[in-house]
Design a protein around this motif. Structure first.
Motif, PDB file in Angstrom:
ATOM      1  N   GLU A  84      44.036  43.921  39.937  1.00 48.51           N
ATOM      2  CA  GLU A  84      43.266  43.204  38.640  1.00 48.51           C
ATOM      3  C   GLU A  84      43.021  41.976  40.021  1.00 48.51           C
ATOM      4  O   GLU A  84      42.305  41.443  39.187  1.00 48.51           O
ATOM      5  N   TRP A 110      34.129  41.470  37.162  1.00 52.02           N
ATOM      6  CA  TRP A 110      34.445  42.742  36.581  1.00 52.02           C
ATOM      7  C   TRP A 110      35.677  43.383  35.051  1.00 52.02           C
ATOM      8  O   TRP A 110      35.379  44.317  33.707  1.00 52.02           O
ATOM      9  N   CYS A 111      36.358  42.099  35.152  1.00 50.61           N
ATOM     10  CA  CYS A 111      37.059  42.142  33.129  1.00 50.61           C
ATOM     11  C   CYS A 111      36.048  41.639  32.265  1.00 50.61           C
ATOM     12  O   CYS A 111      36.231  41.873  30.944  1.00 50.61           O
ATOM     13  N   ASN A 112      35.097  41.180  32.975  1.00 54.55           N
ATOM     14  CA  ASN A 112      34.451  40.258  31.940  1.00 54.55           C
ATOM     15  C   ASN A 112      32.958  41.641  31.434  1.00 54.55           C
ATOM     16  O   ASN A 112      32.372  41.935  32.488  1.00 54.55           O
ATOM     17  N   ASN A 140      39.571  42.878  40.262  1.00 47.96           N
ATOM     18  CA  ASN A 140      38.337  42.906  39.158  1.00 47.96           C
ATOM     19  C   ASN A 140      38.550  41.398  39.061  1.00 47.96           C
ATOM     20  O   ASN A 140      37.288  41.107  38.966  1.00 47.96           O
ATOM     21  N   ALA A 141      39.966  40.701  38.927  1.00 45.52           N
ATOM     22  CA  ALA A 141      39.365  39.277  38.551  1.00 45.52           C
ATOM     23  C   ALA A 141      38.329  39.209  39.710  1.00 45.52           C
ATOM     24  O   ALA A 141      37.449  37.787  39.146  1.00 45.52           O
ATOM     25  N   GLY A 177      32.176  46.887  33.320  1.00 46.99           N
ATOM     26  CA  GLY A 177      31.354  45.267  32.961  1.00 46.99           C
ATOM     27  C   GLY A 177      30.720  45.347  32.545  1.00 46.99           C
ATOM     28  O   GLY A 177      29.636  44.839  31.788  1.00 46.99           O
TER      29      GLY A 177
END
Lengths: 213, 213
Positions: free
Chosen positions: A73, A81-83, A76-77, A109
């Motif tokens: 997490e 890469w969560c968006n 990615n944050a 993403g």
């Protein structure tokens, strides 16, 4: 524009490799992974791994290492890469087509939703499921698909003029796979991908190998 | 095996960009180019440019800068780009095909002479003039074409097994475009090309852009 301090470039470039290793650990059902294990897997120094991962704000636990789920997490944050970023590939030749089919991008993403090509026989068709439009349709396509990122894979002689058109369409980020250093306004990001850099590394290593054998 | 000291990785990776700028100066008929001009062109610090170029053994002249012809020769010699490496592309999908058609490689001594693909309808055809062979023909092709370098563009699940076959054929250098970190004997060079690294850089810059706008 405020200046935002970025992490060092080599650190950022290593993060996807860390993510890959940690995701594999997650699939194997592991809850923790040590910096040393990651370091061994990627042939890096453990201290380097710990420094790089600290950039994402994650802290390992003594003896246990890094909590796998949280580490995934955090990376990615950090990479945002969560968006999802809707992207257009400009130049649907072999390289452009390869990029539309690159599975990992979508998971990270990078959502390639459209392509542009100057060859009329490609227009109206799809590449790996991505529709191909004509150059005249660029502005409209960017608007319709809410595109924020352009992947530039046109032949080098067209690189600057296509970059200008992208800027005119309001594109603020260009991933440039041509060997031209395109000039853009200050508020537009260009990330240049240079395949000859990797080949340079390989060449130097091969020369050293020859000398030492 | 003796250990040969390599220049720093970022320096080596920047050398192709320097070469590109200096070759353009040569085409424009210039005899000298200053470190400052190169730095401006590539948006680097002049001190960085001078340090990087010193690696190749070239020394600039006060007021004049670097002699263009000698600088080109020095970079090419340092990268061993005067020598030709015969290469095979293993996996003639979109990416593999794109690489066979990448003009600049040939000018840099990377001579892709053959391709291998598991899809039987491709075998016997050519991609950008490069003949495609079947996987069973790997060993023979490597021998016939005196291939020293393999470009690995197979689907990830096949990456390790194909790498093993390449090693069995005597290949000592692999340019790995898959997202698998392949395991090879110590005397085999692997240069991993990770397209998600560039995307990571782009993502972090885009996030910073969003925050600062």
């Amino acid at each position: 524009m405020k200046t935002i301090k970025l992490a060092s470039m080599p650190t950022i470039k290593r993060l996807p490799a860390y993510l890959h290793v940690v995701e594999t650990a997650a699939r194997d059902g592991r809850e923790y992974i040590s910096g040393t294990v990651i370091a061994e897997e990627l042939e890096l120094e453990p201290i380097q791994v710990r420094k790089d991962l600290a950039t994402t704000g994650i802290i390992g636990k003594p003896r246990l290492g890094f909590p796998v789920a949280e580490l995934i997490e955090a990376i990615n944050a950090f990479l945002d890469w969560c968006n999802v970023h809707n992207a257009i590939v400009v130049g649907a030749g072999h390289l452009g087509s390869a990029l539309t089919g690159y599975e990992e991008f979508r998971r990270r993403g990078l959502n390639i939703v459209a392509a542009i090509d100057a060859e009329s026989h490609k227009v109206g068709s799809t590449v790996n499921g991505v529709p191909v439009f004509a150059p005249e349709e660029l502005a409209e396509t960017v608007k319709t698909f809410e595109i924020t990122l352009a992947v530039l894979t046109v032949p080098s002689p067209s690189a600057q003029s296509v970059a200008n058109q992208l800027v005119d369409c309001g594109i603020k980020a260009i991933w440039n796979f041509t060997n031209v250093k395109v000039k853009v306004p200050e508020d537009v990001i260009v990330q240049k991908e240079d395949l000859t850099s990797g080949y340079a590394m390989l060449s130097v290593k091969m020369r050293a190998q020859k000398l030492s054998s």
